[in-house]
Motif scaffolding. Structure first.
Motif, short mmCIF file in Angstrom:
data_model
loop_
_atom_site.label_atom_id
_atom_site.label_comp_id
_atom_site.label_asym_id
_atom_site.label_seq_id
_atom_site.Cartn_x
_atom_site.Cartn_y
_atom_site.Cartn_z
N ALA A 51 0.83 -1.21 0.00
CA ALA A 51 0.00 0.00 0.00
C ALA A 51 0.87 1.26 0.00
CB ALA A 51 -0.92 0.00 1.23
N LEU A 52 1.91 1.26 0.81
CA LEU A 52 2.78 2.45 0.89
C LEU A 52 3.60 2.61 -0.40
CD1 LEU A 52 3.80 2.09 4.61
CD2 LEU A 52 2.12 3.68 3.62
N HIS A 53 3.93 1.50 -1.02
CA HIS A 53 4.60 1.57 -2.33
C HIS A 53 3.67 2.23 -3.35
CE1 HIS A 53 7.15 0.38 -5.67
NE2 HIS A 53 6.09 -0.17 -6.25
N HIS A 54 2.40 1.82 -3.37
CA HIS A 54 1.42 2.43 -4.28
C HIS A 54 1.24 3.92 -3.97
CE1 HIS A 54 0.06 -0.92 -6.67
NE2 HIS A 54 -0.21 -1.65 -5.60
N LEU A 55 1.16 4.24 -2.69
CA LEU A 55 0.99 5.64 -2.28
C LEU A 55 2.15 6.48 -2.81
CD1 LEU A 55 -0.49 7.83 -0.66
CD2 LEU A 55 0.82 7.09 1.34
N GLY A 56 3.35 5.98 -2.69
CA GLY A 56 4.52 6.70 -3.18
C GLY A 56 4.53 6.89 -4.68
N ALA A 63 -3.76 1.88 -3.00
CA ALA A 63 -3.19 2.11 -1.67
C ALA A 63 -4.29 2.00 -0.61
CB ALA A 63 -2.51 3.47 -1.60
N GLY A 64 -5.42 2.63 -0.86
CA GLY A 64 -6.53 2.59 0.10
C GLY A 64 -7.08 1.19 0.30
N ALA A 95 -3.93 6.54 10.13
CA ALA A 95 -3.79 7.98 9.86
C ALA A 95 -3.60 8.22 8.37
CB ALA A 95 -2.63 8.56 10.66
N ILE A 96 -2.80 7.40 7.73
CA ILE A 96 -2.60 7.53 6.29
C ILE A 96 -3.89 7.21 5.55
CG2 ILE A 96 -1.40 6.54 4.29
CD1 ILE A 96 1.06 6.22 6.20
N GLN A 97 -4.56 6.16 5.98
CA GLN A 97 -5.82 5.77 5.35
C GLN A 97 -6.83 6.91 5.43
OE1 GLN A 97 -8.09 2.74 7.42
NE2 GLN A 97 -8.64 1.77 5.48
N SER A 98 -6.93 7.56 6.58
CA SER A 98 -7.87 8.67 6.77
C SER A 98 -7.52 9.87 5.90
CB SER A 98 -7.90 9.10 8.23
OG SER A 98 -8.42 8.09 9.03
N ALA A 99 -6.22 10.08 5.69
CA ALA A 99 -5.77 11.24 4.92
C ALA A 99 -5.82 11.01 3.41
CB ALA A 99 -4.36 11.61 5.35
N PRO A 101 -8.08 10.63 1.03
CA PRO A 101 -8.91 11.47 0.14
C PRO A 101 -8.32 12.87 -0.08
CG PRO A 101 -10.30 10.31 1.71
CD PRO A 101 -8.88 10.09 2.14
N THR A 102 -7.78 13.47 0.97
CA THR A 102 -7.22 14.81 0.79
C THR A 102 -5.85 14.77 0.12
OG1 THR A 102 -6.37 14.80 3.06
CG2 THR A 102 -8.55 15.79 2.71
N ILE A 103 -5.12 13.70 0.32
CA ILE A 103 -3.84 13.52 -0.39
C ILE A 103 -4.12 13.39 -1.87
CG2 ILE A 103 -1.84 12.04 -0.71
CD1 ILE A 103 -2.20 11.19 2.27
N ALA A 104 -5.10 12.54 -2.21
CA ALA A 104 -5.45 12.32 -3.62
C ALA A 104 -5.96 13.61 -4.27
CB ALA A 104 -6.49 11.21 -3.74
N ALA A 105 -6.67 14.42 -3.49
CA ALA A 105 -7.20 15.68 -4.02
C ALA A 105 -6.12 16.76 -4.11
CB ALA A 105 -8.35 16.17 -3.15
N GLY A 106 -4.97 16.50 -3.53
CA GLY A 106 -3.88 17.47 -3.56
C GLY A 106 -4.02 18.57 -2.54
#
Length: 120
Positions: A51-56, A63-64, A95-99, A101-106
């Protein structure tokens, strides 16, 4: 998985350096031959690393999905299982999971990547 297993330790070190793909590969080597309850525990760690690899790589949907699967797999284990501070890792992953949507939205940056610490 034995306490002090060098491959497990290597995977934790890779994870803590942000080498999530490599950590996934190392844990998968152990997972292949593991029995329960270690097998599901390792699968949860593998999913977290993936998941963290995908996030990066900016792949927020996979990732979600993988964070949710990872947290589900890791949920039954007591803090300290596998010699790691599992409660802290789960909190960091949530915490990453919760964030996401806003990470994806920039609108926010990704929080610090989690590190795996020793058992409390």
């Amino acid at each position: 998985m034995r306490p002090g297993d060098p491959l497990f330790t290597r995977a934790v070190d890779e994870f803590n350096r942000g080498e999530f793909f490599e950590a996934h590969e190392s844990w998968e080597e152990i997972w292949d031959e593991a029995d329960e309850p270690e097998r599901t525990f390792l699968q949860g760690l593998i999913q977290a690393a993936t998941a963290l690899h995908h996030l990066g790589r900016g792949r927020f949907d996979p990732a979600g999905r993988l964070l949710a699967k990872s947290l589900g797999k890791l949920a039954p284990y007591d803090d300290g299982f596998g010699g790691i501070a599992l409660a802290r890792l789960r909190d960091d992953l949530r915490a990453i999971q919760s964030a996401l949507p806003t990470i994806a939205a920039g609108t926010t940056a990704a929080p610090s990547m989690p590190r795996i610490g020793g058992a409390p």
